[in-house]
Enzyme design. Structure first.
Site, short mmCIF file in Angstrom:
data_model
loop_
_atom_site.label_atom_id
_atom_site.label_comp_id
_atom_site.label_asym_id
_atom_site.label_seq_id
_atom_site.Cartn_x
_atom_site.Cartn_y
_atom_site.Cartn_z
N HIS A 44 0.70 -0.92 0.13
CA HIS A 44 0.07 0.00 0.05
C HIS A 44 0.87 1.37 0.16
O HIS A 44 2.07 1.26 0.75
CB HIS A 44 -1.00 0.30 1.06
CG HIS A 44 -1.98 0.82 1.17
ND1 HIS A 44 -2.03 2.27 1.42
CD2 HIS A 44 -3.25 0.49 0.63
CE1 HIS A 44 -3.24 2.77 1.11
NE2 HIS A 44 -4.08 1.81 0.56
N ASP B 295 -7.95 -4.94 0.01
CA ASP B 295 -8.78 -5.73 -1.07
C ASP B 295 -8.32 -7.16 -1.04
O ASP B 295 -8.82 -8.23 -1.83
CB ASP B 295 -8.31 -5.22 -2.35
CG ASP B 295 -9.13 -3.79 -2.71
OD1 ASP B 295 -10.14 -3.89 -2.21
OD2 ASP B 295 -8.33 -3.03 -3.07
#
Ligand code: CMC
Length: 429
Positions: A307, A364
């Site tokens: 991320h 996700d």
């Protein structure tokens, strides 16, 4: 500590103001840098650039903290609802019981889509990607509400556009699904709450109403809460930059949907499932794919890992992992892809490549497994992310307008050809 940083350039030194936020985040205010020094800053991908000051979401990637308007995401996911969170993000404080009821009732009154707007669905091929359809239909809504085009209209008109968007996007998404499956469209039901109504529009058939399982309804509500805002990410920055030109809210959200589509952003949830499926079909050899992800000559990446801002863990992934177990237990699903996901997580988290680069599973990694268990097809995953992110985009657009921020217009360092004279085509080599 001094509220200035000193910059030495050439034989001069300059004082650059240091701005500090409420959580003690500090930033150099370089807005006057070019006027003072002739320099701009270069930060490709805005990895280290604050584009605005915002009161909406606080995120500390090192500590794994996410708060909406000061409230920890863990508390909101546990005790709140998506609509309450939407209200909180957009208007800045938790609603009273009466405000929340009023908000939910207003949304219920606007869930229908103009029948002419419905005809847009006839024009798409059944193979159209849901994100392309959603972006087009949301943007087209501005034609049905032309008053929304005026950027200087009164607050209550802006509020109506906000209510319309929150009310109609679930209907649009359910109809995109119906378009793809070739099943008849379901109209909204006002006796159901936001998530129940969405599941009804998605899955009820003329022959049979969809059974609303509270575990599924709650899981969907949580997923939407977890996706509701994430400060200045790619799609939100897009919404803000489009909004900064005084484009209307429908157009700004349409642009945000397009930005979310990419596999490095919202499209990752679809890619995660496709990756797990691929590993499964290839015999479930997780180590092979971890090796591929580490190989710089191989474009393969572990989707759902890493991320831009979380460098320890993604707090949303921790919450979602629990929800995922609950949903799969309740539905009695033994998903081989979940087993692969768990193995992948264990292997990657122990591997120095991932440890050194601080690559952890993001939100996700698990959201797709829940959506799949609920019965939402893979190609619909990113529109589900868009539904969750909608209040965040709206809140950020509203804040930009209230702050009267100037049009967004980055600069560049030009590295192309220097001046040269045009050569007639007959003389070119
Ligand atoms: N698999 C393998 N290696 C990776 C991965 C990955 N998923 N992510 C980053 N790396 C490596 C990358 O190759 C680089 O290595 P090196 O330093 O040796 O060149 C290093 O880690 C840093 O990567 P980066 O691409 O410079 O980092 P970034 O901050 O620009 O990118 C990211 C962040 C999310 C785009 C990236 O981690 C990625 O592509 N992840 C997979 C896609 C994904 O899951 N995206 C969803 C993000 S969460 C939803 C949202 O909020 O949008």
């Amino acid at each position: 500590m001094s509220n200035f940083a000193e910059l030495k350039y050439g034989d001069k030194s300059y004082q650059i103001p240091v701005i500090t936020g409420t959580e003690n985040e500090s930033a150099l205010d370089i807005s006057k840098l070019r006027d003072q020094t002739g320099l701009i800053t270069l930060d490709v991908g805005y990895k280290n650039t604050g584009a605005t000051s915002s009161k909406i979401t606080f995120l500390d990637g090192e500590e794994g903290i996410l708060r909406y308007r000061g409230y920890p995401i863990e508390q909101l996911a546990e005790h709140s609802t998506f609509l309450e969170v939407a209200y909180l993000l957009i208007w800045g404080s938790l609603p009273t019981k009466e405000q929340l009821e009023n908000f939910a009732n207003r949304i219920k009154k606007h869930t229908l889509i103009h029948e002419d707007n419905r005809k847009f669905f006839d024009g798409f091929p059944t193979t159209a990607h849901p994100m392309g359809m959603l972006a087009s239909v949301v943007t087209s809504m501005s034609s049905f509400y032309p008053e929304s085009l005026d950027p200087h209209r009164p607050e209550e008109d802006v509020e109506l556009t906000i209510i319309r968007l929150l009310a109609k996007v679930p209907t649009l998404i359910a109809w995109i699904y119906k378009k793809e499956t070739g099943h008849p469209y379901n109209y909204p039901r006002n006796d159901l709450n936001y998530c129940e109504n969405f599941l009804h529009m998605m899955f009820s058939m003329p022959t049979e109403s969809y059974h609303l399982d509270p575990v599924i309804v709650d899981a969907l509500d949580k997923l939407l809460i977890l996706h509701a805002d994430h400060e200045q990410n790619c799609s939100t920055s897009t919404v803000r930059i489009v909004g900064s030109s005084h484009a209307n809210l429908y157009a700004s959200i349409g642009a945000g949907i397009c930005a979310l589509w990419g596999p490095l952003h919202g499209g990752a949830n679809q890619e995660v499932l496709e990756m797990l499926q691929r590993i499964h079909e290839d015999g479930g050899n997780v180590d092979k794919y971890v090796l591929k992800a580490k190989d710089k000559n191989d474009p393969f990446r572990l989707m759902g890992f890493g991320h831009r801002v979380y460098k320890n863990f993604d707090p949303r992934a921790t919450i979602i992992k629990k929800t995922c177990d609950l949903v799969l237990n309740k539905l009695g699903i033994n998903d081989p892809l979940l087993e692969i996901a768990k193995k992948l997580e264990t292997v990657a988290l122990e591997d120095p490549y991932f440890i050194e680069r601080k690559l952890y599973p993001n939100v996700d990694f698990y959201s797709g497994i829940i959506y799949r268990a609920i019965g939402i097809p893979v190609e619909m995953f990113t529109v589900m992310f868009a539904l969750g992110r909608l209040p965040g985009w709206i809140a950020q657009w509203k804040e930009l307008r209230e702050n009267k921020e100037p049009i967004g217009r980055p600069r560049q360092v030009y590295t192309g050809a220097v001046k040269r004279d045009y050569v007639n085509i007959t003389n070119r080599k």
